[in-house]
Design an enzyme around this catalytic site. Sequence first.
Site: not given
Lengths: 543, 543
Positions: A279, A339-341
């Site tokens: 992100h 999150d969400e790597v």
Amino acid sequence: MYCLVKFAPLFLAVAVSNGWLFGDFVGKQKVLDEISLWPLPQKFQSSAVAFKLSPTRFQIVQAKQSSAGPSCSILENAFRRYFEYIFGDLKKPEKSRKKVYDSDLVELQVWVTSADPECDGFPSLQTDESYELSVDEPSAVLKAANVWGALRGLETFSQLVYEDDYGVNNINKTDISDFPRFAHRGILLDSYRHFLPLKVILANLEAMAMNKFNVFHWHIVDDHSFPYMSRTFPELSQKRKGAYHPFTHVYTPSDVKMVIEFARMRGIRVIPEFDTPGHTESWGTGIKDLLTPCYSGSSPSGTFGTVNPILNSSYDFMTQFFKEISTVFPDAYIHLGGDEVDFSCWESNPDIQKFMVQQGFGTDYSKLESFYIQRLLDIVAATKKGYMVWQEVFDNGVKLKDDTVVEVWMENKMEEELQNVTGAGFTTILSAPWYLDYISYGQDWQHYYKVEPLNFPGTDAQKKLVIGGEACLWGEYVDATNLTPRLWPRASAVAERLWSDKSVTDVDNAYNRLVQHRCRMVKRGIPAEPLFVGHCRQEYKGL
Amino acid sequence: MYCLVKFAPLFLAVAVSNGWLFGDFVGKQKVLDEISLWPLPQKFQSSAVAFKLSPTRFQIVQAKQSSAGPSCSILENAFRRYFEYIFGDLKKPEKSRKKVYDSDLVELQVWVTSADPECDGFPSLQTDESYELSVDEPSAVLKAANVWGALRGLETFSQLVYEDDYGVNNINKTDISDFPRFAHRGILLDSYRHFLPLKVILANLEAMAMNKFNVFHWHIVDDHSFPYMSRTFPELSQKRKGAYHPFTHVYTPSDVKMVIEFARMRGIRVIPEFDTPGHTESWGTGIKDLLTPCYSGSSPSGTFGTVNPILNSSYDFMTQFFKEISTVFPDAYIHLGGDEVDFSCWESNPDIQKFMVQQGFGTDYSKLESFYIQRLLDIVAATKKGYMVWQEVFDNGVKLKDDTVVEVWMENKMEEELQNVTGAGFTTILSAPWYLDYISYGQDWQHYYKVEPLNFPGTDAQKKLVIGGEACLWGEYVDATNLTPRLWPRASAVAERLWSDKSVTDVDNAYNRLVQHRCRMVKRGIPAEPLFVGHCRQEYKGL
């Protein structure tokens, strides 16, 4: 006395023995509907005896015994705000007070009992927000340990006031003893998918206070834009593709200060989120070499991935950056994301591949992720801040400080995750069932309302580790044009779930109160959308 | 030249032979994106040659040859409105015009060609909205048969103007020949489930004009409230349970006049809907005996059903009421509703049962419904108005005047219904696929955009009977707080479907233009919600 009968039978018994006139409320549903407390207090008894409030005589004042004096601006401001909520902004109190009538309520005395009223402090996770409110002639008394509880009580007092058929403000003889069920009651807004003008953020902080929310989780930057204007690294928002625009679409240090102070005045913590290592696309233009160069075959493709975890310069940058963040944001916690790597860019890069071999990570890139996060957490810990993280950080086995707050956001296997996080002894907050960006036709607030956060397998000790939750309004489809009506009163459902007693679950009763509460927000200038067919006495005046 | 290449290849050939510089647009996508016409004109060619517009010199003026003079207030008002849209409201044109530079566009001449410019008229179903626009130095010329086409052309002209990097307004050499594909392009709003303050209605009329909509279908009263203040029967809105409130939640005759005039100034017809015999609960308090008394067994239950079709008094009332309506609303059509008639109350009533026997209707209550509707249509026809009805009236076999417009609203078997209605020779409008009150997560505008109204089995003659459509935003979940962002730009998708050529179906291209168009609406003060992640140069300033 519907609130009491339905939600606090034990209290009813006590109350009756004290001689309160519950019977009188039969047939007075209308008045009770107009009171419409939201969220419902923990203990509440009211009588049919009503007092009138005159805008020229009624005052909100510091009690003589109070530890907070007239220099306590957080209360003085709140007194004016709630006076205006009650009477509107057209009427001026007279200097010389006229004759007081028997049925008048002449003042609300606010009595802060602790030696330190915390007038100049900030609310925290440990803040005691409880208060006692007693309304009787000629004075009502609001008692709280500190200013934060007093703020919550002022909101409740203002909600007790209702207009009679002559437009006169009335309040019934009432006793309330109240405290939140959960300590962390948050709203997440993202200001990177769409820039949210300051005015929008402040209005929503106002609405949060009306609903007794106490945390603004500010997901301030992310892939699409970097509107936070850093003093240490101004290039983050100033360079092309950092912020959407370096002047019109940024939060200056003074803007951020204003948000924090505006929130503080309403007992709201501001927890900024700077999510890494994923992100972070918008971070890349400002800071050279911060992001991982992606490869296409054996040569760089020209695109960039997540933060480069193998360069010391990445950690040097983070050290300086979070040093700034730790001084700009007074709260004890920073949200570090995690999150969400996406591993694909790391996997493509030969230098990263080499590093993986050196570290003995094999091809398990989650180990590299943990390697990065671990160093980041140490950097932030050195600033004396606590941190919040999204659940993946816990799931990946990163070593976390004891006071870490893990945020559970995945609705799939939510109960299992709560069980695991609390089983490992970490405090946690829940946002999984409250992603308000997902809209659908009809009264979806009921779904949010029906969630029971502690409905997962675990011991009492584990349940105690769930310290609250957050309603998240991610910004794909909202900006200044539609954010506020989309958030309210849908988030109000979450507000009551997190404040009121576990037994407060009657949806029909909630509907009746929430209809009135949303009209109250509208009257106060918040464009809270309708629950269903109907009207407000005062419709929204804006567009 | 993406618009042309993609949508009008035949026109391209002509254009190239005229020496237009299409090739120059390679690499100028940015400028074209900023132009972002919506809805896309029927024929459009543009060159890379750009002219500058100076706020102190540029003027919109009546062409010398024009049949509309300076007393044509509909145009004079529009000139000021579009000047403000282009330049904002801060700049004043200077009285003495300064030096004109070579690259300046100094004026837009508006040339109305018909002998009667219709300055004081109203738009109608037969109105010619076509226009020709030629932008070249030193003057642009907008040619239209009447003021209505001129209004459409002014909107297009304003959409052609874009700001360069210096903030200077530019416009490219352009030729446009434009006309709507469908004559009836409507928005339905209901003002009875929630009262819509005048300000909200006017703002949405503004937005309609920006999208070349030309019909405001005002579903003004219904079961829940009767906000229309009738001069003949004031008790309809004044009595308890008529309007939500007889003063704050009604449209006075003057309010209605203002809506009609505000709409007229923008080339928008106002078609009121007074839906009977169902949907009339709120009518019952004001007018004694208008509604059917329902029975429980052999005695009246105290509740009331739809309009009582067996009493002459019902028809006397309707005669007087629609006489008023026919004078208050200048449009040639009134929408008479006729949908969703619930027979249960009629079935319970012994007088109705007797009447059914007398008439030989058996137990077929749809025959009674038709009996009522037939008489109502005759009453309205006597006022010299045409009528629109919902599809049930046609389905039930009621005898309709030739010029009746049937509105198809049921999505189930929509193609079959279109085939039947047009097969019977009636004109029809389509609203079935465009119920914008149904919301869902994501870019639902694409669904509305992909609808092809003529995609049903039928002859060419049948297709010609489909004169347009309506986007309907029913009011269960919207009021002043959220109506406008929920309607725009979702309704814009319908606007382009109803105006532009059938071949204009590229969703990606539409997305790019619509993103800019929605920012243009925001800049003009309409809180149109975002399509997806991104930003507007000027974000919405309200809440």
